[in-house]
Design a protein around this motif. Structure first.
Motif, PDB file in Angstrom:
ATOM      1  N   GLU A  78      59.521  30.725 -38.391  1.00  0.00           N
ATOM      2  CA  GLU A  78      60.899  30.555 -37.924  1.00  0.00           C
ATOM      3  C   GLU A  78      61.389  32.008 -37.504  1.00  0.00           C
ATOM      4  O   GLU A  78      61.956  32.034 -36.408  1.00  0.00           O
ATOM      5  CB  GLU A  78      61.581  29.752 -38.820  1.00  0.00           C
ATOM      6  N   GLU A  79      61.138  33.002 -38.322  1.00  0.00           N
ATOM      7  CA  GLU A  79      61.868  34.288 -37.948  1.00  0.00           C
ATOM      8  C   GLU A  79      60.669  34.984 -37.421  1.00  0.00           C
ATOM      9  O   GLU A  79      59.743  35.252 -38.356  1.00  0.00           O
ATOM     10  CB  GLU A  79      62.374  34.876 -39.148  1.00  0.00           C
ATOM     11  N   PRO A  80      60.808  35.674 -36.093  1.00  0.00           N
ATOM     12  CA  PRO A  80      59.867  36.483 -35.955  1.00  0.00           C
ATOM     13  C   PRO A  80      59.772  37.712 -36.323  1.00  0.00           C
ATOM     14  O   PRO A  80      60.842  38.296 -37.119  1.00  0.00           O
ATOM     15  CB  PRO A  80      60.172  36.781 -34.211  1.00  0.00           C
ATOM     16  N   VAL A  81      58.755  38.564 -36.368  1.00  0.00           N
ATOM     17  CA  VAL A  81      58.782  39.998 -36.922  1.00  0.00           C
ATOM     18  C   VAL A  81      59.629  40.922 -36.545  1.00  0.00           C
ATOM     19  O   VAL A  81      60.404  41.681 -36.963  1.00  0.00           O
ATOM     20  CB  VAL A  81      56.962  40.540 -36.816  1.00  0.00           C
ATOM     21  N   VAL A  82      59.760  40.722 -34.968  1.00  0.00           N
ATOM     22  CA  VAL A  82      60.642  41.822 -34.260  1.00  0.00           C
ATOM     23  C   VAL A  82      61.878  40.858 -33.817  1.00  0.00           C
ATOM     24  O   VAL A  82      61.639  39.637 -33.130  1.00  0.00           O
ATOM     25  CB  VAL A  82      59.970  42.333 -32.905  1.00  0.00           C
ATOM     26  N   SER A  83      62.918  41.144 -34.065  1.00  0.00           N
ATOM     27  CA  SER A  83      64.278  40.504 -33.890  1.00  0.00           C
ATOM     28  C   SER A  83      64.488  40.260 -32.462  1.00  0.00           C
ATOM     29  O   SER A  83      64.144  41.277 -31.344  1.00  0.00           O
ATOM     30  CB  SER A  83      65.137  41.169 -34.262  1.00  0.00           C
ATOM     31  N   PHE A  84      64.888  38.926 -32.149  1.00  0.00           N
ATOM     32  CA  PHE A  84      64.916  38.625 -30.570  1.00  0.00           C
ATOM     33  C   PHE A  84      66.129  39.362 -30.145  1.00  0.00           C
ATOM     34  O   PHE A  84      66.130  39.980 -28.847  1.00  0.00           O
ATOM     35  CB  PHE A  84      65.514  37.214 -30.308  1.00  0.00           C
ATOM     36  N   ASP A  85      66.951  40.047 -30.789  1.00  0.00           N
ATOM     37  CA  ASP A  85      68.114  40.793 -30.247  1.00  0.00           C
ATOM     38  C   ASP A  85      67.687  42.132 -30.000  1.00  0.00           C
ATOM     39  O   ASP A  85      68.584  42.671 -29.169  1.00  0.00           O
ATOM     40  CB  ASP A  85      69.479  40.971 -31.365  1.00  0.00           C
ATOM     41  N   LEU A  86      66.524  42.522 -30.321  1.00  0.00           N
ATOM     42  CA  LEU A  86      66.012  43.872 -30.034  1.00  0.00           C
ATOM     43  C   LEU A  86      65.745  44.100 -28.740  1.00  0.00           C
ATOM     44  O   LEU A  86      66.114  45.065 -28.128  1.00  0.00           O
ATOM     45  CB  LEU A  86      64.675  44.421 -31.106  1.00  0.00           C
ATOM     46  N   PHE A  87      65.241  43.010 -27.865  1.00  0.00           N
ATOM     47  CA  PHE A  87      64.717  43.016 -26.556  1.00  0.00           C
ATOM     48  C   PHE A  87      64.857  41.853 -25.908  1.00  0.00           C
ATOM     49  O   PHE A  87      65.014  41.750 -24.629  1.00  0.00           O
ATOM     50  CB  PHE A  87      63.291  43.681 -26.486  1.00  0.00           C
ATOM     51  N   GLY A  88      64.965  40.659 -26.421  1.00  0.00           N
ATOM     52  CA  GLY A  88      65.060  39.221 -25.846  1.00  0.00           C
ATOM     53  C   GLY A  88      66.075  39.148 -25.145  1.00  0.00           C
ATOM     54  O   GLY A  88      66.259  38.627 -23.929  1.00  0.00           O
ATOM     55  N   THR A  89      67.185  39.384 -25.745  1.00  0.00           N
ATOM     56  CA  THR A  89      68.649  39.317 -25.213  1.00  0.00           C
ATOM     57  C   THR A  89      68.767  40.270 -23.829  1.00  0.00           C
ATOM     58  O   THR A  89      68.953  39.731 -22.826  1.00  0.00           O
ATOM     59  CB  THR A  89      69.546  39.771 -25.891  1.00  0.00           C
ATOM     60  N   ASN A  90      68.201  41.366 -23.895  1.00  0.00           N
ATOM     61  CA  ASN A  90      68.113  42.354 -22.778  1.00  0.00           C
ATOM     62  C   ASN A  90      67.353  41.640 -21.550  1.00  0.00           C
ATOM     63  O   ASN A  90      67.638  41.744 -20.568  1.00  0.00           O
ATOM     64  CB  ASN A  90      67.593  43.501 -23.116  1.00  0.00           C
ATOM     65  N   ALA A  91      66.311  41.062 -21.936  1.00  0.00           N
ATOM     66  CA  ALA A  91      65.328  40.411 -21.129  1.00  0.00           C
ATOM     67  C   ALA A  91      66.270  39.458 -20.256  1.00  0.00           C
ATOM     68  O   ALA A  91      65.949  39.202 -18.799  1.00  0.00           O
ATOM     69  CB  ALA A  91      64.268  40.183 -21.553  1.00  0.00           C
ATOM     70  N   LEU A  92      66.723  38.276 -20.997  1.00  0.00           N
ATOM     71  CA  LEU A  92      67.463  37.340 -20.307  1.00  0.00           C
ATOM     72  C   LEU A  92      68.476  37.588 -19.532  1.00  0.00           C
ATOM     73  O   LEU A  92      68.934  37.153 -18.522  1.00  0.00           O
ATOM     74  CB  LEU A  92      67.933  36.341 -21.584  1.00  0.00           C
ATOM     75  N   MET A  93      69.500  38.677 -20.065  1.00  0.00           N
ATOM     76  CA  MET A  93      70.594  38.985 -19.363  1.00  0.00           C
ATOM     77  C   MET A  93      70.303  40.012 -18.038  1.00  0.00           C
ATOM     78  O   MET A  93      70.888  39.785 -17.051  1.00  0.00           O
ATOM     79  CB  MET A  93      71.567  40.038 -20.097  1.00  0.00           C
ATOM     80  N   THR A  94      69.007  40.459 -18.075  1.00  0.00           N
ATOM     81  CA  THR A  94      68.383  41.199 -16.915  1.00  0.00           C
ATOM     82  C   THR A  94      68.349  40.231 -15.625  1.00  0.00           C
ATOM     83  O   THR A  94      68.358  40.281 -14.383  1.00  0.00           O
ATOM     84  CB  THR A  94      67.201  42.115 -17.287  1.00  0.00           C
ATOM     85  N   PHE A  95      67.646  39.141 -16.351  1.00  0.00           N
ATOM     86  CA  PHE A  95      67.438  37.728 -15.245  1.00  0.00           C
ATOM     87  C   PHE A  95      68.610  37.516 -14.667  1.00  0.00           C
ATOM     88  O   PHE A  95      68.588  37.301 -13.382  1.00  0.00           O
ATOM     89  CB  PHE A  95      67.062  36.828 -16.025  1.00  0.00           C
ATOM     90  N   PHE A  96      69.887  37.390 -15.401  1.00  0.00           N
ATOM     91  CA  PHE A  96      71.083  36.986 -14.793  1.00  0.00           C
ATOM     92  C   PHE A  96      71.556  38.132 -13.616  1.00  0.00           C
ATOM     93  O   PHE A  96      71.978  37.810 -12.788  1.00  0.00           O
ATOM     94  CB  PHE A  96      72.095  36.721 -15.743  1.00  0.00           C
ATOM     95  N   ILE A  97      71.326  39.225 -13.980  1.00  0.00           N
ATOM     96  CA  ILE A  97      71.528  40.458 -13.215  1.00  0.00           C
ATOM     97  C   ILE A  97      71.005  40.258 -11.825  1.00  0.00           C
ATOM     98  O   ILE A  97      71.392  40.461 -10.670  1.00  0.00           O
ATOM     99  CB  ILE A  97      71.566  41.556 -13.783  1.00  0.00           C
ATOM    100  N   VAL A  98      69.605  40.185 -11.969  1.00  0.00           N
ATOM    101  CA  VAL A  98      68.790  40.033 -10.874  1.00  0.00           C
ATOM    102  C   VAL A  98      68.569  38.838  -9.959  1.00  0.00           C
ATOM    103  O   VAL A  98      69.044  38.934  -8.754  1.00  0.00           O
ATOM    104  CB  VAL A  98      67.125  40.007 -11.234  1.00  0.00           C
ATOM    105  N   SER A  99      69.282  37.729 -10.625  1.00  0.00           N
ATOM    106  CA  SER A  99      69.622  36.435 -10.096  1.00  0.00           C
ATOM    107  C   SER A  99      71.033  36.701  -8.937  1.00  0.00           C
ATOM    108  O   SER A  99      70.840  36.157  -7.871  1.00  0.00           O
ATOM    109  CB  SER A  99      69.855  35.309 -10.879  1.00  0.00           C
ATOM    110  N   GLY A 100      71.998  37.524  -9.649  1.00  0.00           N
ATOM    111  CA  GLY A 100      73.112  37.876  -8.787  1.00  0.00           C
ATOM    112  C   GLY A 100      72.689  38.586  -7.683  1.00  0.00           C
ATOM    113  O   GLY A 100      73.233  38.363  -6.741  1.00  0.00           O
TER     114      GLY A 100
END
Length: 339
Positions: free
Chosen positions: A37-59
């Motif tokens: 359930e809990e990943p070794v590397v926290s999603f907040d460390l890079f996953g959030t950045n990846a998803l919000m970058t997708f939104f910026i590129v979409s815009g």
């Protein structure tokens, strides 16, 4: 020196940015399914950045320099390339997962999950955000340019001050919050040449240092920055973290975007994203079956990640080659895009 792309030529840096962001998401899913359930590397460390970058590129891609904006054409494109794949992939994945676990395939709960946009929350949020953003663009063209940024900011505030179950239908809370990011990408494209003349690769290091400092600050003081307005403990920190990180990634890949594999993943990121729901699950089960369960050695996660990426690349090739309708394309569309 700024690298420019001739009109009508696909921008490789866009694909590279989406490619590296998609691989970050794949790594997170691989980590979760192999470790638990809990990943070794926290999603907040890079996953959030990846998803919000997708939104910026979409815009960024919403803006067209040489074509007048057509709301009808844009909404049709959103439906064809996002809504249709959403229903096809989520239905197939739901069937396979429930069959794998020996559960009833079609139940009211499963169907409701798909219809309400919960089967793939990020794509659902992106679809709704795209519809709202396209409508705001059309209104701004007709009644005044200030409507677009003002509308995006106003709507983005809603999930932070209003608490309603309606905000979870098609992940409206995330969709509304992400309008600010779509707006950033849109206006960056609009002022791209002027902006790039005033910035450059030399800015990447200090901005990257600022991102690292923000990450340390988040860890030290327990600040949560998931892609969920309800759980973000400091939106200013979230905003600074995601926007500055996106700046670094975009600036870097605008100058170094010749990696064919990243371009391939970025061009077909929609397929890779949907496959995230199944392939890492299967490889994680296979690893444990062969006595390769996670034992504290992160190299095992990276080995699983390599297998996952290889399988996803193969499946993506098969889907694009033989079933392009699954991503709202025809064979001629694939040939023109060079896929």
């Amino acid at each position: 020196m700024q690298v420019t792309t001739p009109p009508g030529v696909r921008k490789r840096w866009v694909d590279s940015v989406r490619g590296i962001a998609m691989l970050c998401i794949v790594l997170n899913h691989t980590d979760i399914y192999l470790v638990g359930e809990e990943p070794v590397v926290s999603f907040d460390l890079f996953g959030t950045n990846a998803l919000m970058t997708f939104f910026i590129v979409s815009g960024y891609l919403f803006f067209r320099e040489r074509k007048p904006f057509s709301l009808r054409r844009k909404l049709f494109s959103e439906f064809r390339h996002l809504v249709v794949p959403y229903f096809i992939f989520t239905t197939i994945i739901a069937v396979l997962k429930r069959w794998l676990y020996g559960e009833a395939v079609f139940t009211p709960g499963v169907l409701l999950e798909i219809v309400c946009g919960q089967a793939s929350w990020f794509v659902a949020a992106r679809v709704l955000a795209g519809i709202i953003f396209a409508s705001l663009i059309a209104l701004s063209i007709r009644y005044g340019g200030a409507i677009l940024p003002a509308g995006c900011v106003s709507l983005a505030v809603i999930p932070f001050v209003v608490h309603s179950d309606l905000l979870y239908i098609w992940n409206a809370d995330i969709a509304l919050m992400s309008l600010v990011y779509l707006c950033i990408g849109y206006f960056y494209h609009k002022a791209e040449h002027s902006f790039d003349r005033r910035s450059g690769i030399w800015l990447c290091l200090p901005v990257l240092a600022a991102v690292v400092i923000i990450k340390v600050f988040e860890c030290r003081y327990g600040i949560c920055v998931p892609v969920s307005p309800e759980h973000i403990t400091s939106f200013p920190v979230f905003f600074a973290d995601t926007v500055l990180a996106s700046f670094v990634v975009i600036t870097f890949f605008k100058r170094f975007s010749r990696c064919r594999f990243l371009n391939y993943v970025g061009r077909n990121s929609i397929v890779f994203y949907f496959l995230c729901g199944g392939v890492p699950l299967l490889t994680g089960m296979a690893f444990r079956r062969f006595q390769l369960a996670y034992n504290g050695n992160y190299l095992l996660v990276l080995a699983d990640f390599a297998v996952v990426v290889a399988l996803m690349s193969l499946l993506t090739f098969i889907i694009i080659k033989f079933f392009p309708f699954m991503i709202g394309k025809t064979r001629s569309d694939i040939r023109r895009a060079g896929d």
